[in-house]
Design a protein around this motif. Structure first.
Motif, PDB file in Angstrom:
ATOM      1  N   ASP A 123     -61.120  98.147  48.395  1.00  0.00           N
ATOM      2  CA  ASP A 123     -59.304  99.193  48.503  1.00  0.00           C
ATOM      3  C   ASP A 123     -58.937  98.081  50.004  1.00  0.00           C
ATOM      4  O   ASP A 123     -59.061  98.905  50.856  1.00  0.00           O
ATOM      5  CB  ASP A 123     -59.540 100.834  49.216  1.00  0.00           C
ATOM      6  CG  ASP A 123     -58.287 101.492  49.693  1.00  0.00           C
ATOM      7  OD1 ASP A 123     -56.872 100.464  49.588  1.00  0.00           O
ATOM      8  OD2 ASP A 123     -58.599 102.092  49.620  1.00  0.00           O
ATOM      9  N   TYR A 124     -57.883  97.133  49.999  1.00  0.00           N
ATOM     10  CA  TYR A 124     -58.005  96.193  51.237  1.00  0.00           C
ATOM     11  C   TYR A 124     -56.075  96.827  51.420  1.00  0.00           C
ATOM     12  O   TYR A 124     -55.641  96.115  51.836  1.00  0.00           O
ATOM     13  CB  TYR A 124     -57.700  95.213  49.632  1.00  0.00           C
ATOM     14  CG  TYR A 124     -58.873  94.460  49.671  1.00  0.00           C
ATOM     15  CD1 TYR A 124     -59.896  94.372  50.091  1.00  0.00           C
ATOM     16  CD2 TYR A 124     -59.302  93.925  48.035  1.00  0.00           C
ATOM     17  CE1 TYR A 124     -61.983  93.776  49.998  1.00  0.00           C
ATOM     18  CE2 TYR A 124     -60.410  94.001  47.585  1.00  0.00           C
ATOM     19  CZ  TYR A 124     -61.547  93.721  48.644  1.00  0.00           C
ATOM     20  OH  TYR A 124     -62.952  93.425  47.897  1.00  0.00           O
ATOM     21  N   ARG A 125     -56.136  98.037  51.367  1.00  0.00           N
ATOM     22  CA  ARG A 125     -54.098  97.606  51.500  1.00  0.00           C
ATOM     23  C   ARG A 125     -54.315  98.287  52.861  1.00  0.00           C
ATOM     24  O   ARG A 125     -52.945  98.025  53.634  1.00  0.00           O
ATOM     25  CB  ARG A 125     -54.097  99.368  50.709  1.00  0.00           C
ATOM     26  CG  ARG A 125     -53.688  99.099  49.603  1.00  0.00           C
ATOM     27  CD  ARG A 125     -53.344 100.384  48.726  1.00  0.00           C
ATOM     28  NE  ARG A 125     -54.927 101.266  48.674  1.00  0.00           N
ATOM     29  CZ  ARG A 125     -54.727 102.813  48.138  1.00  0.00           C
ATOM     30  NH1 ARG A 125     -53.817 103.311  47.517  1.00  0.00           N
ATOM     31  NH2 ARG A 125     -55.870 103.352  48.478  1.00  0.00           N
ATOM     32  N   ARG A 126     -56.004  99.101  53.748  1.00  0.00           N
ATOM     33  CA  ARG A 126     -55.951  98.963  55.106  1.00  0.00           C
ATOM     34  C   ARG A 126     -56.445  97.922  55.870  1.00  0.00           C
ATOM     35  O   ARG A 126     -56.789  98.265  57.168  1.00  0.00           O
ATOM     36  CB  ARG A 126     -56.031 100.229  55.154  1.00  0.00           C
ATOM     37  CG  ARG A 126     -55.408 101.182  54.822  1.00  0.00           C
ATOM     38  CD  ARG A 126     -54.986 102.900  54.926  1.00  0.00           C
ATOM     39  NE  ARG A 126     -56.444 103.693  54.449  1.00  0.00           N
ATOM     40  CZ  ARG A 126     -57.976 104.236  55.228  1.00  0.00           C
ATOM     41  NH1 ARG A 126     -56.682 104.951  55.959  1.00  0.00           N
ATOM     42  NH2 ARG A 126     -58.226 104.611  54.608  1.00  0.00           N
ATOM     43  N   LEU A 127     -56.717  97.152  55.107  1.00  0.00           N
ATOM     44  CA  LEU A 127     -57.548  95.939  54.993  1.00  0.00           C
ATOM     45  C   LEU A 127     -57.320  94.613  56.802  1.00  0.00           C
ATOM     46  O   LEU A 127     -58.150  94.966  58.043  1.00  0.00           O
ATOM     47  CB  LEU A 127     -57.664  94.419  54.331  1.00  0.00           C
ATOM     48  CG  LEU A 127     -58.635  93.307  54.690  1.00  0.00           C
ATOM     49  CD1 LEU A 127     -60.036  94.057  55.175  1.00  0.00           C
ATOM     50  CD2 LEU A 127     -58.881  92.544  53.897  1.00  0.00           C
ATOM     51  N   GLU A 128     -55.684  94.613  56.738  1.00  0.00           N
ATOM     52  CA  GLU A 128     -54.691  94.714  58.394  1.00  0.00           C
ATOM     53  C   GLU A 128     -55.456  95.052  59.754  1.00  0.00           C
ATOM     54  O   GLU A 128     -56.165  94.899  60.573  1.00  0.00           O
ATOM     55  CB  GLU A 128     -53.072  94.748  57.761  1.00  0.00           C
ATOM     56  CG  GLU A 128     -53.158  93.546  57.463  1.00  0.00           C
ATOM     57  CD  GLU A 128     -53.680  91.865  57.440  1.00  0.00           C
ATOM     58  OE1 GLU A 128     -53.570  91.735  58.266  1.00  0.00           O
ATOM     59  OE2 GLU A 128     -54.117  91.301  57.041  1.00  0.00           O
ATOM     60  N   ALA A 129     -55.144  96.903  59.911  1.00  0.00           N
ATOM     61  CA  ALA A 129     -55.705  97.853  59.847  1.00  0.00           C
ATOM     62  C   ALA A 129     -57.211  97.117  60.548  1.00  0.00           C
ATOM     63  O   ALA A 129     -57.465  97.692  61.844  1.00  0.00           O
ATOM     64  CB  ALA A 129     -55.612  98.794  60.309  1.00  0.00           C
ATOM     65  N   TYR A 130     -57.850  97.147  59.643  1.00  0.00           N
ATOM     66  CA  TYR A 130     -59.409  97.963  59.481  1.00  0.00           C
ATOM     67  C   TYR A 130     -59.880  95.861  60.373  1.00  0.00           C
ATOM     68  O   TYR A 130     -60.452  96.950  60.906  1.00  0.00           O
ATOM     69  CB  TYR A 130     -60.125  97.396  57.882  1.00  0.00           C
ATOM     70  CG  TYR A 130     -61.516  97.879  58.825  1.00  0.00           C
ATOM     71  CD1 TYR A 130     -62.037  98.189  58.331  1.00  0.00           C
ATOM     72  CD2 TYR A 130     -62.116  96.281  58.786  1.00  0.00           C
ATOM     73  CE1 TYR A 130     -63.738  98.127  58.542  1.00  0.00           C
ATOM     74  CE2 TYR A 130     -63.439  95.497  58.718  1.00  0.00           C
ATOM     75  CZ  TYR A 130     -64.342  96.440  58.151  1.00  0.00           C
ATOM     76  OH  TYR A 130     -66.054  97.050  58.490  1.00  0.00           O
ATOM     77  N   MET A 131     -59.286  94.887  60.296  1.00  0.00           N
ATOM     78  CA  MET A 131     -59.332  93.473  60.912  1.00  0.00           C
ATOM     79  C   MET A 131     -59.128  93.804  62.381  1.00  0.00           C
ATOM     80  O   MET A 131     -59.691  93.797  63.208  1.00  0.00           O
ATOM     81  CB  MET A 131     -58.296  93.192  59.845  1.00  0.00           C
ATOM     82  CG  MET A 131     -59.189  92.529  58.991  1.00  0.00           C
ATOM     83  SD  MET A 131     -60.764  92.594  58.670  1.00  0.00           S
ATOM     84  CE  MET A 131     -61.125  90.803  59.408  1.00  0.00           C
ATOM     85  N   ASP A 132     -58.016  94.724  62.723  1.00  0.00           N
ATOM     86  CA  ASP A 132     -57.747  94.774  63.670  1.00  0.00           C
ATOM     87  C   ASP A 132     -58.788  95.898  64.862  1.00  0.00           C
ATOM     88  O   ASP A 132     -58.470  94.870  66.256  1.00  0.00           O
ATOM     89  CB  ASP A 132     -56.688  95.846  64.168  1.00  0.00           C
ATOM     90  CG  ASP A 132     -55.335  94.240  63.580  1.00  0.00           C
ATOM     91  OD1 ASP A 132     -54.932  93.167  63.798  1.00  0.00           O
ATOM     92  OD2 ASP A 132     -53.372  95.495  63.630  1.00  0.00           O
ATOM     93  N   ILE A 133     -59.512  96.676  64.580  1.00  0.00           N
ATOM     94  CA  ILE A 133     -59.703  97.363  65.058  1.00  0.00           C
ATOM     95  C   ILE A 133     -61.174  96.590  65.104  1.00  0.00           C
ATOM     96  O   ILE A 133     -61.846  96.594  66.380  1.00  0.00           O
ATOM     97  CB  ILE A 133     -60.236  98.631  64.339  1.00  0.00           C
ATOM     98  CG1 ILE A 133     -58.882  99.669  63.838  1.00  0.00           C
ATOM     99  CG2 ILE A 133     -61.459  99.526  64.979  1.00  0.00           C
ATOM    100  CD1 ILE A 133     -58.973 100.501  63.212  1.00  0.00           C
ATOM    101  N   LEU A 134     -61.701  95.881  64.140  1.00  0.00           N
ATOM    102  CA  LEU A 134     -63.503  95.178  64.380  1.00  0.00           C
ATOM    103  C   LEU A 134     -62.700  94.193  65.171  1.00  0.00           C
ATOM    104  O   LEU A 134     -63.644  94.268  65.655  1.00  0.00           O
ATOM    105  CB  LEU A 134     -63.429  94.311  62.882  1.00  0.00           C
ATOM    106  CG  LEU A 134     -64.345  94.372  62.950  1.00  0.00           C
ATOM    107  CD1 LEU A 134     -65.294  94.809  62.960  1.00  0.00           C
ATOM    108  CD2 LEU A 134     -64.781  93.494  61.730  1.00  0.00           C
ATOM    109  N   LYS A 135     -61.473  93.411  64.775  1.00  0.00           N
ATOM    110  CA  LYS A 135     -61.667  92.376  66.364  1.00  0.00           C
ATOM    111  C   LYS A 135     -61.618  93.026  67.515  1.00  0.00           C
ATOM    112  O   LYS A 135     -62.174  92.474  68.944  1.00  0.00           O
ATOM    113  CB  LYS A 135     -60.250  91.776  66.445  1.00  0.00           C
ATOM    114  CG  LYS A 135     -59.820  90.252  66.486  1.00  0.00           C
ATOM    115  CD  LYS A 135     -58.215  90.307  66.534  1.00  0.00           C
ATOM    116  CE  LYS A 135     -58.046  89.249  65.225  1.00  0.00           C
ATOM    117  NZ  LYS A 135     -56.636  88.978  64.945  1.00  0.00           N
TER     118      LYS A 135
END
Ligand code: IPD
Ligand code: CA
Ligand code: CA
Length: 262
Positions: free
Chosen positions: A162-174
């Motif tokens: 489920d890559y729909r929230r990948l951008e948000a996920y990557m922001d948090i990870l960063k």
């Protein structure tokens, strides 16, 4: 119902199944892999393990039902339901990475009352029952006392379908890469939760999870003194597919960041 003795029985079957999985890992080959959906793999080992568990637990509490990943039983219990992941970390298992486990939770109505996670490669049995505390093998465990994010080791699961929230996920990870001691992706949500419970990780978060990934671990974290919420800070982490588990100190900061980004 004596929850301590039920927990001990669940530990017994978890260990038996864990040893079976370990033995099968030596014989396993690629032709045994079936693809359920994108990046979601299953093998005869998952299915046989689940049958062994369902068979044992069905006798332990005859009126109980099952929420089990491989669908071995679809029986629903009026009061008691087992939530079972016979092999959490199947992709690791397939690639011979020794990080996978058996995970079994018991629900009484909507409440988790027993949780057992067995990691066969390390012979580590994590378990808890409602109001009974949390344990690793014979020893009582508790979450870490670290109260600074910069001193914390965190765990997550990378999105894999489920890559729909990948951008948000990557922001948090960063942001966490900059602000913590590090972030691990072990490949088993149940092990991630067990490691929060015993203080190896300060926190764990992931989305797109199923109830069997988190049922046992959520109770073990809570009984070890930690906190478990969904991404909004609510209690819908079992069926809501999102979870933040932490040693309590990390909760506010993580929630703030996740709520703000998702
Ligand atoms: C998976 C693991 C993984 C998590 C996935 C789960 P499985 O369970 O817990 O760490 O990232 O979301 O589905 O498929 O190995 O039982
Ligand atoms: Ca799983
Ligand atoms: Ca599984």
């Amino acid at each position: 119902m004596n929850l301590k003795s039920i927990t001990q029985e669940v530990c017994t079957i978890s260990k038996e199944v864990g040893i079976f999985i370990l033995e099968e890992c030596k014989k396993f080959n690629v032709s045994d892999i079936e693809i359920k959906s994108q990046n979601s793999l299953v093998t005869y080992v998952d299915k046989t393990a689940e049958k062994m568990i369902v068979n044992f637990l069905g006798k332990l509490i005859p009126e109980s039902g099952f929420i089990a990943e491989e669908g071995t039983s679809v029986k629903k219990g009026d009061v008691y339901n087992w939530v079972i992941d016979p092999l959490d970390g199947t992709t690791n298992f397939i690639h011979a990475i020794p990080c996978y486990c058996v995970s079994i939770g018991l629900l009484k109505n909507d409440e988790l009352i027993v949780g057992v996670i067995y990691e066969p490669n390390r012979d580590e049995m994590f378990y808890a029952w409602k109001n009974g505390g949390a344990y690793l093998n014979e020893n009582s465990i508790s979450v870490s006392k670290t109260n600074k994010l910069s001193d914390s080791l965190l765990a997550t699961g990378f999105p894999y379908y489920d890559y729909r929230r990948l951008e948000a996920y990557m922001d948090i990870l960063k942001w966490l890469m900059h602000n913590s001691r590090g972030v691990r992706r072990i490949g088993s949500a149940a092990i991630d939760l067990a490691y929060v419970a015993c203080g190896r990780f300060e926190a764990f978060y992931e989305y797109s999870l199923n109830p069997w990934d988190v049922a046992a671990g959520a109770l073990i974290v809570k009984e070890a003194g930690g906190s478990v919420t969904d991404f909004q800070g609510g209690k819908n982490y079992l069926f809501g597919s999102e979870i933040i588990a932490s040693n309590k100190y990390m909760e506010a900061e993580l929630l703030d960041k996740i709520k703000g980004s998702f």
